[in-house]
Design a protein around this motif. Structure first.
Motif, PDB file in Angstrom:
ATOM      1  N   ARG A 117      36.883  20.978 -41.377  1.00 42.85           N
ATOM      2  CA  ARG A 117      38.243  21.776 -41.918  1.00 42.85           C
ATOM      3  C   ARG A 117      38.045  21.982 -43.757  1.00 42.85           C
ATOM      4  O   ARG A 117      38.027  22.893 -44.322  1.00 42.85           O
ATOM      5  N   LEU A 118      37.703  20.676 -44.008  1.00 47.08           N
ATOM      6  CA  LEU A 118      37.449  20.681 -45.598  1.00 47.08           C
ATOM      7  C   LEU A 118      36.302  21.543 -46.121  1.00 47.08           C
ATOM      8  O   LEU A 118      36.296  22.242 -47.095  1.00 47.08           O
ATOM      9  N   ASN A 119      35.220  21.381 -45.316  1.00 44.80           N
ATOM     10  CA  ASN A 119      33.914  22.097 -45.782  1.00 44.80           C
ATOM     11  C   ASN A 119      34.312  23.455 -45.428  1.00 44.80           C
ATOM     12  O   ASN A 119      33.715  24.396 -46.233  1.00 44.80           O
ATOM     13  N   ASP A 120      35.049  23.983 -44.349  1.00 47.64           N
ATOM     14  CA  ASP A 120      34.957  25.455 -44.306  1.00 47.64           C
ATOM     15  C   ASP A 120      35.943  25.977 -45.462  1.00 47.64           C
ATOM     16  O   ASP A 120      35.711  26.914 -45.875  1.00 47.64           O
ATOM     17  N   THR A 121      36.783  25.077 -45.700  1.00 45.39           N
ATOM     18  CA  THR A 121      37.823  25.780 -46.829  1.00 45.39           C
ATOM     19  C   THR A 121      37.079  25.922 -48.271  1.00 45.39           C
ATOM     20  O   THR A 121      37.061  26.870 -49.037  1.00 45.39           O
ATOM     21  N   VAL A 122      36.156  24.807 -48.524  1.00 43.72           N
ATOM     22  CA  VAL A 122      35.274  24.817 -49.601  1.00 43.72           C
ATOM     23  C   VAL A 122      34.214  26.045 -49.612  1.00 43.72           C
ATOM     24  O   VAL A 122      34.015  26.894 -50.675  1.00 43.72           O
ATOM     25  N   ALA A 123      33.710  26.244 -48.297  1.00 43.23           N
ATOM     26  CA  ALA A 123      32.977  27.548 -48.348  1.00 43.23           C
ATOM     27  C   ALA A 123      33.526  28.815 -48.592  1.00 43.23           C
ATOM     28  O   ALA A 123      33.057  29.625 -48.955  1.00 43.23           O
ATOM     29  N   VAL A 124      34.916  28.842 -48.172  1.00 44.63           N
ATOM     30  CA  VAL A 124      35.668  30.134 -48.229  1.00 44.63           C
ATOM     31  C   VAL A 124      35.813  30.172 -49.768  1.00 44.63           C
ATOM     32  O   VAL A 124      35.619  31.323 -50.469  1.00 44.63           O
ATOM     33  N   LEU A 125      36.278  29.211 -50.579  1.00 42.66           N
ATOM     34  CA  LEU A 125      36.574  29.107 -51.996  1.00 42.66           C
ATOM     35  C   LEU A 125      35.144  29.583 -52.584  1.00 42.66           C
ATOM     36  O   LEU A 125      35.170  30.241 -53.768  1.00 42.66           O
ATOM     37  N   THR A 126      33.918  29.008 -52.147  1.00 40.27           N
ATOM     38  CA  THR A 126      32.635  29.346 -52.862  1.00 40.27           C
ATOM     39  C   THR A 126      32.394  30.808 -52.738  1.00 40.27           C
ATOM     40  O   THR A 126      31.942  31.321 -53.531  1.00 40.27           O
ATOM     41  N   GLY A 127      32.619  31.243 -51.585  1.00 38.96           N
ATOM     42  CA  GLY A 127      32.546  32.858 -51.231  1.00 38.96           C
ATOM     43  C   GLY A 127      33.379  33.612 -52.206  1.00 38.96           C
ATOM     44  O   GLY A 127      32.699  34.457 -52.794  1.00 38.96           O
ATOM     45  N   ARG A 128      34.611  33.232 -52.449  1.00 38.98           N
ATOM     46  CA  ARG A 128      35.685  33.808 -53.224  1.00 38.98           C
ATOM     47  C   ARG A 128      34.899  33.869 -54.559  1.00 38.98           C
ATOM     48  O   ARG A 128      35.108  34.795 -55.650  1.00 38.98           O
ATOM     49  N   LEU A 129      34.739  32.545 -54.894  1.00 39.23           N
ATOM     50  CA  LEU A 129      34.246  32.215 -56.525  1.00 39.23           C
ATOM     51  C   LEU A 129      33.007  33.322 -56.794  1.00 39.23           C
ATOM     52  O   LEU A 129      32.891  33.602 -57.911  1.00 39.23           O
ATOM     53  N   THR A 130      32.075  33.465 -55.882  1.00 41.20           N
ATOM     54  CA  THR A 130      30.897  33.959 -55.810  1.00 41.20           C
ATOM     55  C   THR A 130      31.310  35.587 -56.138  1.00 41.20           C
ATOM     56  O   THR A 130      30.510  36.199 -57.077  1.00 41.20           O
ATOM     57  N   GLU A 131      32.363  36.155 -55.393  1.00 44.87           N
ATOM     58  CA  GLU A 131      32.482  37.250 -55.463  1.00 44.87           C
ATOM     59  C   GLU A 131      33.150  37.812 -56.754  1.00 44.87           C
ATOM     60  O   GLU A 131      33.099  38.643 -57.413  1.00 44.87           O
ATOM     61  N   CYS A 132      34.014  36.629 -57.409  1.00 46.58           N
ATOM     62  CA  CYS A 132      34.637  36.852 -58.724  1.00 46.58           C
ATOM     63  C   CYS A 132      33.571  36.894 -59.601  1.00 46.58           C
ATOM     64  O   CYS A 132      33.955  37.608 -60.655  1.00 46.58           O
ATOM     65  N   GLU A 133      32.702  36.098 -59.827  1.00 46.97           N
ATOM     66  CA  GLU A 133      31.522  36.126 -60.462  1.00 46.97           C
ATOM     67  C   GLU A 133      30.948  37.411 -60.632  1.00 46.97           C
ATOM     68  O   GLU A 133      30.401  37.932 -61.766  1.00 46.97           O
ATOM     69  N   GLY A 134      30.493  37.944 -59.340  1.00 54.69           N
ATOM     70  CA  GLY A 134      29.936  39.383 -59.371  1.00 54.69           C
ATOM     71  C   GLY A 134      30.871  40.404 -60.135  1.00 54.69           C
ATOM     72  O   GLY A 134      30.383  41.315 -60.802  1.00 54.69           O
TER      73      GLY A 134
END
Length: 175
Positions: free
Chosen positions: A14-31
């Motif tokens: 569950r923690l890995n899934d949350t980190v993956a979602v946050l990483t995706g959002r962070l990548t989207e924000c960087e774009g």
């Protein structure tokens, strides 16, 4: 404790899934940040370019103003103003100026005159002023030399009057 250890992989997943979602959002924000950064750079570049363009436009306007002023000054070098000649209905300004030139002793041909007009607003002849209806006559001459001859003759003959010029009013000085 065993139960907690058994639930640890589930919590980790569950923690890995949350980190993956946050990483995706962070990548989207960087774009998005990259796109916004490019837009800001483009706007800043355009702004500095427009400032340079505005400065060059202002310089061009100043140059044109100066050029117009010089042309106006050149036009004034061929103009002459005759004052204190009473205004009459249906008067011929060309004839009046020719008569003034003759009175001053200067030969003035019709082709020496570019234009003749009375300047200013039309005055009401019924006014009770000292000189009703005496708008100045402005003559634009073809050459400056003709203007200079007329001015010199006017200086020499300072006391000349309108007597004998065929004007209906009583004789008076003109300038």
């Amino acid at each position: 404790m065993r139960e907690e250890l058994r639930s640890a992989p589930i919590e980790t997943k569950r923690l890995n899934d949350t980190v993956a979602v946050l990483t995706g959002r962070l990548t989207e924000c960087e774009g998005r940040f990259g796109v916004l950064n490019k837009r800001v750079i483009t706007l800043e570049t355009r702004l500095t370019t427009e400032k340079v363009d505005n400065a060059s436009l202002i310089a061009e306007i100043d140059r044109m103003k100066s050029e117009l002023n010089d042309r106006d000054q050149d036009l004034l070098l061929t103009e002459l103003e005759v004052t204190c000649i009473q205004e009459q209905p249906n008067e011929s300004l060309l004839h009046i100026i020719g008569t003034v030139a003759t009175k001053l002793g200067v030969h003035l041909d019709e082709q020496d005159i570019v234009s003749v007009v009375r300047m200013g607003r039309v005055l009401d002849v019924s006014q009770t002023s000292a000189l009703p209806g005496t708008r100045p006559i402005v003559v634009r001459l073809a050459r400056r030399a003709v203007r200079d001859r007329l001015l010199e003759a006017a200086r020499v003959r300072r006391g000349v009057t309108t007597e004998g010029m065929g004007l209906p009013d009583k004789p008076g000085h003109f300038f």
